[in-house]
Design an enzyme around this catalytic site. Structure first.
Site, short mmCIF file in Angstrom:
data_model
loop_
_atom_site.label_atom_id
_atom_site.label_comp_id
_atom_site.label_asym_id
_atom_site.label_seq_id
_atom_site.Cartn_x
_atom_site.Cartn_y
_atom_site.Cartn_z
N HIS A 176 6.44 4.41 12.63
CA HIS A 176 6.47 4.24 11.19
C HIS A 176 7.48 5.30 10.77
O HIS A 176 6.97 6.77 10.75
CB HIS A 176 5.16 4.85 10.73
CG HIS A 176 4.93 4.49 9.30
ND1 HIS A 176 4.34 3.60 8.52
CD2 HIS A 176 5.23 5.44 7.95
CE1 HIS A 176 4.29 3.84 7.06
NE2 HIS A 176 4.92 4.94 6.96
N HIS B 44 10.59 7.08 8.08
CA HIS B 44 11.01 7.06 6.87
C HIS B 44 12.40 7.32 6.96
O HIS B 44 12.98 7.89 8.00
CB HIS B 44 10.21 8.19 5.90
CG HIS B 44 8.83 7.98 5.45
ND1 HIS B 44 8.33 8.06 4.27
CD2 HIS B 44 7.66 7.27 6.23
CE1 HIS B 44 7.23 7.64 4.32
NE2 HIS B 44 6.72 7.26 5.60
N CYS C 86 5.17 9.35 0.17
CA CYS C 86 3.78 10.11 0.43
C CYS C 86 3.50 10.96 -0.64
O CYS C 86 4.17 11.81 -1.04
CB CYS C 86 3.57 10.83 1.71
SG CYS C 86 2.47 11.74 2.22
N ASN D 161 10.13 4.39 2.81
CA ASN D 161 10.08 3.92 4.26
C ASN D 161 11.21 3.13 4.56
O ASN D 161 12.05 2.70 4.11
CB ASN D 161 8.80 2.90 4.17
CG ASN D 161 7.51 3.44 4.23
OD1 ASN D 161 6.83 4.12 4.90
ND2 ASN D 161 7.01 3.48 2.70
N ARG E 21 0.85 -1.25 0.04
CA ARG E 21 -0.03 0.07 0.07
C ARG E 21 0.62 1.01 0.07
O ARG E 21 0.94 2.07 -1.05
CB ARG E 21 -0.93 -0.10 1.26
CG ARG E 21 -2.13 0.96 1.30
CD ARG E 21 -1.76 2.54 1.63
NE ARG E 21 -1.28 2.55 3.10
CZ ARG E 21 -0.67 3.27 3.68
NH1 ARG E 21 -0.68 4.56 2.94
NH2 ARG E 21 -0.42 3.33 4.96
N ASP E 22 1.53 1.45 1.01
CA ASP E 22 2.47 2.72 1.28
C ASP E 22 3.63 2.78 0.32
O ASP E 22 3.84 3.68 -0.16
CB ASP E 22 2.87 2.93 2.81
CG ASP E 22 3.35 4.39 3.18
OD1 ASP E 22 3.02 5.36 2.33
OD2 ASP E 22 4.08 4.43 4.15
#
Length: 311
Positions: free
Chosen positions: A220, A222, A253, A262, A29-30
């Site tokens: 989470h 980055h 993002c 990430n 997803r991300d």
């Protein structure tokens, strides 16, 4: 060259760390939402299946956002229809509002995530809302999500490209409110990768003082400035045992240009192996999966562990 040839890191367990960490895999997803080209749904389903075969038990599969805003994930329904879901694997999906929630429910999803902002500017850019107004939208989502597991992402926790430093007390206030709405876990996002270890400890300490322990939190990170692994260690030392990561270091993002990839799942697994922390993932299979996906995307993986073990 395989990981069996090179071996794994020597285990040197450290005191006061979790014995086991849940890796919340966000690559499908991300990771893929920020790609310039549309990845075929067949590739996405194989990606998910390979990740599950590598031992990952939480795979964030897709997002039910508007195809207008994130066209890379416009195939959410088709993806889930074609996915052979494993009974021992969770497949959470991101939903931005009640419309997205309805689509997720129709697709048979049991785990959903909402995406909130710790700052006014990002709330307006990402949610078309305001810092306070966003909660009305989330209240509606939670009200319609009875019986589902709802996780909350909180973005811009450690810094905002438009507003700069974000007050810790503001982060805690917003985060607590999301938990009070009924979210079972809060993932603290370093959306633009500016956090450092002391800042991580400060934020986690502030949550603890406010009555929110590490068992309710995830992180989470980055890796914009190369700090993601160091920040992860800081969170582990604070007792956090859920870490978001993306296979091969994919992601960013779409609403924040300064957000780079990430934390790579392979880099996290190497770290956890060295610390003697259980996670259940086969590193060799994971590296092979990221090499395969990198070939599909037409560029090498940014993960240093992938490059070291597959080079």
């Amino acid at each position: 060259m395989s990981t069996r040839t090179l071996g794994l890191p020597q285990r040197a367990p450290a005191a006061n760390l979790p014995s086991r960490v849940t890796i919340w895999e966000v690559g499908p997803r991300d990771g893929l939402q920020n790609e310039s080209a549309i990845v075929p749904v067949e590739v996405k389903t194989e990606f998910l299946d390979r990740l599950a075969a590598a031992g990952l038990k939480v795979l964030e599969a897709t997002s039910f956002v508007s195809p207008k805003w994130v066209p890379q994930l416009a195939d959410a329904e088709d993806l889930l229809k074609g996915l052979a879901r494993r009974p021992d694997v969770r497949y959470p999906v991101l939903v931005p509002n009640t419309r997205g929630l309805g689509r997720a429910i129709d697709a048979g999803c049991a785990d959903i995530a909402i995406f909130a902002s710790a700052t006014e500017t990002f709330a307006r850019r990402n949610l078309n809302s305001g810092l306070e107004a966003q909660f009305a939208m989330f209240e509606q989502v939670l009200a319609g999500a009875a019986g589902l597991n709802v996780r909350a992402y909180l973005s811009m926790v450690f810094g905002d490209p438009w507003e700069g430093p974000v007050p810790v007390e503001q982060v805690v206030r917003v985060g607590k409110r999301l938990l009070e709405l009924g979210c079972w876990q809060l993932s603290l996002g370093d959306t633009i990768g500016v956090a450092t270890t002391g800042h991580v400890e400060q934020v986690l300490g502030a949550f603890l003082e406010a009555g929110v322990g590490p068992e309710r939190l995830a992180v989470h990170f980055h890796d914009t400035y190369g700090q993601a692994l160091a920040n992860t260690v800081a969170a582990l030392r604070f007792g956090v045992s859920t870490v978001d990561a993306s296979a091969g270091g994919l992601g960013g993002c779409p609403y924040a240009e300064s957000a780079t990839g990430n934390l790579a799942t392979e880099d996290l697994v190497w770290l956890l192996d060295g610390l003697g922390i259980e996670h259940g993932v086969d590193l060799e299979a994971l590296v092979e999966t990221s090499v395969w996906m990198a070939a599909k995307l037409g560029r090498p993986s940014p993960s240093r562990v992938v490059r070291a073990l597959a080079g």
